[in-house]
Design a protein around this motif. Structure first.
Motif, short mmCIF file in Angstrom:
data_model
loop_
_atom_site.label_atom_id
_atom_site.label_comp_id
_atom_site.label_asym_id
_atom_site.label_seq_id
_atom_site.Cartn_x
_atom_site.Cartn_y
_atom_site.Cartn_z
N SER A 223 0.81 -1.22 0.00
CA SER A 223 0.00 0.00 0.00
C SER A 223 0.85 1.27 0.00
N ARG A 224 2.11 1.18 0.50
CA ARG A 224 2.90 2.39 0.69
C ARG A 224 4.17 2.42 -0.15
N THR A 225 4.50 1.37 -0.85
CA THR A 225 5.66 1.32 -1.74
C THR A 225 5.28 0.53 -2.99
N PHE A 226 6.20 0.46 -3.95
CA PHE A 226 5.99 -0.35 -5.15
C PHE A 226 7.34 -0.83 -5.65
N ARG A 227 7.31 -1.77 -6.56
CA ARG A 227 8.53 -2.31 -7.17
C ARG A 227 8.48 -2.09 -8.67
N VAL A 228 9.63 -1.68 -9.23
CA VAL A 228 9.81 -1.59 -10.68
C VAL A 228 11.02 -2.42 -11.00
N GLY A 229 10.82 -3.60 -11.54
CA GLY A 229 11.95 -4.51 -11.71
C GLY A 229 12.56 -4.83 -10.36
N GLN A 230 13.85 -4.53 -10.18
CA GLN A 230 14.54 -4.79 -8.92
C GLN A 230 14.59 -3.55 -8.02
N TYR A 231 14.02 -2.45 -8.46
CA TYR A 231 14.08 -1.20 -7.69
C TYR A 231 12.82 -1.01 -6.85
N TRP A 232 13.01 -0.33 -5.72
CA TRP A 232 11.90 0.05 -4.85
C TRP A 232 11.54 1.50 -5.11
N GLY A 233 10.27 1.83 -4.95
CA GLY A 233 9.83 3.21 -5.13
C GLY A 233 8.72 3.56 -4.17
N ALA A 234 8.52 4.86 -3.97
CA ALA A 234 7.45 5.36 -3.12
C ALA A 234 6.98 6.69 -3.68
N ALA A 235 5.66 6.86 -3.75
CA ALA A 235 5.06 8.07 -4.30
C ALA A 235 4.39 8.87 -3.18
N PHE A 236 4.54 10.20 -3.23
CA PHE A 236 4.01 11.09 -2.21
C PHE A 236 3.37 12.30 -2.88
N TYR A 237 2.58 13.01 -2.11
CA TYR A 237 2.16 14.35 -2.53
C TYR A 237 2.59 15.33 -1.45
N LEU A 238 2.86 16.55 -1.87
CA LEU A 238 3.31 17.58 -0.94
C LEU A 238 2.10 18.36 -0.43
N GLN A 239 1.88 18.29 0.88
CA GLN A 239 0.82 19.06 1.50
C GLN A 239 1.38 20.42 1.90
N ILE A 240 0.90 21.47 1.24
CA ILE A 240 1.42 22.83 1.45
C ILE A 240 0.61 23.49 2.55
N MET A 241 1.25 23.68 3.69
CA MET A 241 0.58 24.30 4.84
C MET A 241 1.15 25.67 5.16
N ALA A 242 2.26 26.05 4.54
CA ALA A 242 2.91 27.32 4.86
C ALA A 242 2.10 28.49 4.32
N SER A 243 2.04 29.55 5.11
CA SER A 243 1.38 30.77 4.64
C SER A 243 2.25 31.50 3.61
N GLU A 244 3.57 31.35 3.75
CA GLU A 244 4.50 31.91 2.77
C GLU A 244 5.52 30.84 2.41
N LEU A 245 5.76 30.67 1.12
CA LEU A 245 6.70 29.66 0.64
C LEU A 245 8.01 30.31 0.23
N SER A 246 9.08 29.52 0.25
CA SER A 246 10.39 29.99 -0.17
C SER A 246 10.73 29.42 -1.54
N ASP A 247 11.48 30.20 -2.33
CA ASP A 247 11.91 29.71 -3.64
C ASP A 247 13.01 28.67 -3.53
N LYS A 248 13.44 28.35 -2.30
CA LYS A 248 14.49 27.36 -2.10
C LYS A 248 13.94 25.93 -1.99
N LEU A 249 12.63 25.77 -1.80
CA LEU A 249 12.07 24.44 -1.56
C LEU A 249 12.35 23.49 -2.72
N LEU A 250 11.96 23.90 -3.92
CA LEU A 250 12.16 23.04 -5.09
C LEU A 250 13.64 22.83 -5.36
#
Length: 480
Positions: A223-250
């Motif tokens: 439910s929380r990870t996946f496999r692609v061939g021999q590699y492990w992966g995990a998908a997320f979404y970013l929950q933006i809670m900040a009132s002001e964001l910084s250009d350094k995040l990305l």
């Protein structure tokens, strides 16, 4: 390849139908030679790759100019033109896009050239630890037929590349082979398998384009990870809670020494609809204010004392309405996805912990896409497909804070000299000064910092790379 099976469990695909093969998992119908992709019936997309410009090292005035230009770039897209920004950190099979091109001159110094080339190849392999960073923008148009979609896509493509040119950004459109290569690289993490495909192979083998890009298997049963061939992966979404964001995040996310894909799906909201929605929210807040004042009057305390949250929401909604009506702001719906890949599960969890720390530092949260790993991973492919219905409403300036530029790379093809490492990106600098606008150069530095050594190294570089060139040394002290 057509028989590649993908072990799978979880929610069914489509209307109760599960994907039975790896090919059925990749969410597009047809890829054409010119780069047009039919993602689904009635929806066609194209992809543009673009380079970097100097943003991090620019002055405050230049950064402001770039930011304003990026805001104008985003405002170009209307509600009928969704787009996707993809940032891919991956290990390529060749180790790096940088190549050493110092041919043998068949003279007495070929052994030295061979040793020097080996040294440069080792330096290239160490630069950025073999991570290649690619940036794409994918846009799509809803059209009934390909004949109707193609001219619209070409017009939008010309406009986007023109807007990139205004920012000083080099860009080029990916053809069908290049798009398939990019998708193949994301579906084969680690860069262990080369992309072998030719359009002539399709009628000869009877296979489709998907057969040449899919991995041996997918496994989305956890439910929380996946496999692609021999590699492990995990998908997320970013929950933006900040009132002001910084250009350094990305930028901090993309600087990580890890295989990962950061994807921003952006849908513009019609301006009239956005203003109407905000006005409706303000009316709801005013109604809640009246109810709170009535409660206060019945309870016998000052009706002007309102709950702090209600006051905050009222001020924010009024500011948002003012931005939409009087400033050059539009409303966007943003889906921010992050996919991490690693050869082992332990390394994957360590990299996820690092990414989560960066998000928390900027007052955001990285949320796991439980039971949606397949949709999250497929939405990260540069196809214009978004299977995650988690959106955050943001204005133009809020969306533009995820500015995709860091530092421009100096990387010349053909015969070029090695000039060290880029301190920001970690990539090597390869240049032929004769092809620059100003070929002159100076070595400046404090005593003992290596000026003489750098000059001698460049003399040797020129001698080994271009043995036919004349080297004139004016040296009053006889040091050289």
């Amino acid at each position: 390849m057509q028989g590649k099976q993908k072990p799978r469990s979880g929610p069914a695909r489509g209307k109760g139908r599960a994907a039975l093969s790896a090919q059925q998992t990749v969410p597009y119908v047809e890829m054409l030679k010119d780069g047009v992709c039919r993602v689904r019936d009635g929806y066609y997309t194209k992809t543009i790759a673009y380079e970097d410009i100097n943003y991090s090292v620019a002055s405050t005035e230049d950064q402001t100019a770039i930011f304003n230009g990026w805001c104008s770039f985003l405002n170009y897209f209307d509600s009928a033109l969704p787009f996707q920004l993809s940032f891919v950190n991956h290990r390529s099979r060749g180790g790096s896009r940088y190549k050493v091109n110092i041919p043998m001159a068949h003279d007495a110094f070929d052994s030295i050239r061979a040793e020097y080339v080996d040294m440069l190849k080792r330096q290239i392999a160490r630069s950025n630890n073999g991570i290649v960073r690619s940036k794409y923008i994918t846009f799509g148009v809803p059209c009934a037929t390909l004949a109707e979609a193609r001219p619209r896509l070409e017009r939008v493509e010309a406009d986007i590349m023109g807007n990139f040119k205004k920012l000083g950004v080099q860009s080029h459109t990916l053809n069908g082979w290049e798009r398939l290569e990019a998708i193949h690289g994301q579906l084969h993490p680690g860069g262990r398998e080369a992309f072998r495909f030719s359009w002539a192979d399709i009628p000869r083998t009877g296979m489709g384009t998907k057969d040449f890009i899919v991995p041996d298997s997918f496994d989305f049963r956890p439910s929380r990870t996946f496999r692609v061939g021999q590699y492990w992966g995990a998908a997320f979404y970013l929950q933006i809670m900040a009132s002001e964001l910084s250009d350094k995040l990305l930028l901090e996310l993309l600087e990580l020494d890890a295989e990962m894909i950061v994807t921003l799906h952006v849908q513009t909201v019609d301006q009239t609809k956005a203003i109407k929605t905000v006005k409706g929210k303000i009316s709801d807040i005013d109604k809640m204010k009246v109810e709170e004042q009535r409660k206060a009057t019945r309870s016998g305390y000052d009706p002007d004392i309102l709950p702090p949250d209600l006051v905050t929401y009222s001020k924010d909604a009024a500011a948002l309405l003012a931005d939409l009506q009087s400033r050059n702001e539009r409303m966007f719906l943003l889906t921010f996805l992050v996919v991490n890949m690693a050869p082992t599960r332990e390394k994957l969890e360590n990299e996820v912990f690092t990414v989560s720390g960066i998000a928390q530092k900027h007052n955001c949260a990285l949320r796991r896409l439980d039971w949606q790993q397949e949709q999250g991973y497929m939405s990260s492919l540069p196809l214009g497909y978004n299977g995650i219905e988690i959106q955050r409403g943001m204005t133009t300036s809020s969306t533009a804070i995820f500015i995709p530029f860091m530092t421009k790379e100096l990387r010349m093809d053909g015969q070029a000299l090695y000039y060290g490492m880029n301190a920001l990106s970690g990539n090597i600098i390869m240049a032929d000064r004769k092809r620059l606008k100003n070929p002159n150069g100076l070595f400046l530095g404090t005593p003992g910092s290596g000026k003489s050594f750098a000059a001698k190294r460049e003399i040797v570089n020129v001698f080994l790379t271009w043995p036919e060139d004349d080297i004139v040394i004016a040296d009053p002290e006889g040091e050289y």
